[in-house]
Write a protein that holds these residues in place. Structure first.
Motif, PDB file in Angstrom:
ATOM      1  N   PRO A 229      12.944   7.110   4.772  1.00 37.29           N
ATOM      2  CA  PRO A 229      11.880   8.126   4.797  1.00 37.29           C
ATOM      3  C   PRO A 229      11.110   8.211   3.481  1.00 37.29           C
ATOM      4  N   MET A 230      11.815   8.050   2.354  1.00 37.15           N
ATOM      5  CA  MET A 230      11.122   8.109   1.069  1.00 37.15           C
ATOM      6  C   MET A 230      10.193   6.913   0.898  1.00 37.15           C
ATOM      7  N   GLY A 231      10.611   5.761   1.381  1.00 34.25           N
ATOM      8  CA  GLY A 231       9.755   4.585   1.321  1.00 34.25           C
ATOM      9  C   GLY A 231       8.504   4.761   2.168  1.00 34.25           C
ATOM     10  N   PHE A 232       8.658   5.337   3.356  1.00 32.98           N
ATOM     11  CA  PHE A 232       7.500   5.584   4.212  1.00 32.98           C
ATOM     12  C   PHE A 232       6.562   6.615   3.587  1.00 32.98           C
ATOM     13  N   MET A 233       7.118   7.602   2.924  1.00 29.37           N
ATOM     14  CA  MET A 233       6.274   8.598   2.256  1.00 29.37           C
ATOM     15  C   MET A 233       5.486   7.952   1.117  1.00 29.37           C
ATOM     16  N   LEU A 234       6.133   7.108   0.343  1.00 28.56           N
ATOM     17  CA  LEU A 234       5.430   6.414  -0.743  1.00 28.56           C
ATOM     18  C   LEU A 234       4.354   5.485  -0.199  1.00 28.56           C
ATOM     19  N   LEU A 235       4.649   4.796   0.889  1.00 27.43           N
ATOM     20  CA  LEU A 235       3.662   3.913   1.499  1.00 27.43           C
ATOM     21  C   LEU A 235       2.474   4.707   2.017  1.00 27.43           C
TER      22      LEU A 235
ATOM     23  N   ALA B 228       1.400   7.634   0.876  1.00 22.46           N
ATOM     24  CA  ALA B 228       0.641   8.128  -0.273  1.00 22.46           C
ATOM     25  C   ALA B 228      -0.213   7.011  -0.878  1.00 22.46           C
ATOM     26  N   PHE B 229       0.334   5.810  -0.964  1.00 22.18           N
ATOM     27  CA  PHE B 229      -0.417   4.682  -1.501  1.00 22.18           C
ATOM     28  C   PHE B 229      -1.604   4.342  -0.603  1.00 22.18           C
ATOM     29  N   ARG B 230      -1.385   4.382   0.703  1.00 20.80           N
ATOM     30  CA  ARG B 230      -2.472   4.092   1.644  1.00 20.80           C
ATOM     31  C   ARG B 230      -3.573   5.148   1.572  1.00 20.80           C
ATOM     32  N   ALA B 231      -3.182   6.413   1.433  1.00 20.06           N
ATOM     33  CA  ALA B 231      -4.174   7.481   1.296  1.00 20.06           C
ATOM     34  C   ALA B 231      -4.979   7.301   0.015  1.00 20.06           C
ATOM     35  N   TRP B 232      -4.327   6.864  -1.060  1.00 17.59           N
ATOM     36  CA  TRP B 232      -5.025   6.628  -2.319  1.00 17.59           C
ATOM     37  C   TRP B 232      -6.018   5.483  -2.178  1.00 17.59           C
ATOM     38  N   LEU B 233      -5.622   4.414  -1.481  1.00 19.97           N
ATOM     39  CA  LEU B 233      -6.537   3.296  -1.257  1.00 19.97           C
ATOM     40  C   LEU B 233      -7.736   3.719  -0.408  1.00 19.97           C
TER      41      LEU B 233
END
Length: 60
Positions: free
Chosen positions: A14-20, A22-27
């Motif tokens: 779940p933490m990996g999916f949350m980081l992914l 957040a990164f996608r939203a930033w992109l």
């Protein structure tokens, strides 16, 4: 410390999916900001914005 990892190893997913996410939203934010800056520069120069550029902004 090893007991903590052994008991909660599944939290990596779940933490990996949350980081992914957040990164996608930033992109997405960066891409949208670049389109807006390009439109702003075109407006300052007095040029008409291409439809493809406006459509790209509307698609998001």
């Amino acid at each position: 410390m090893t007991d903590l990892f052994r008991d909660f190893w599944w939290l990596m997913f779940p933490m990996g999916f949350m980081l992914l996410g957040a990164f996608r939203a930033w992109l997405d934010y960066r891409a949208r900001r670049e389109v807006v800056e390009t439109l702003r520069d075109l407006a300052k120069a007095g040029h008409e914005a291409p439809e493809a550029l406006v459509a790209q902004l509307d698609a998001r």
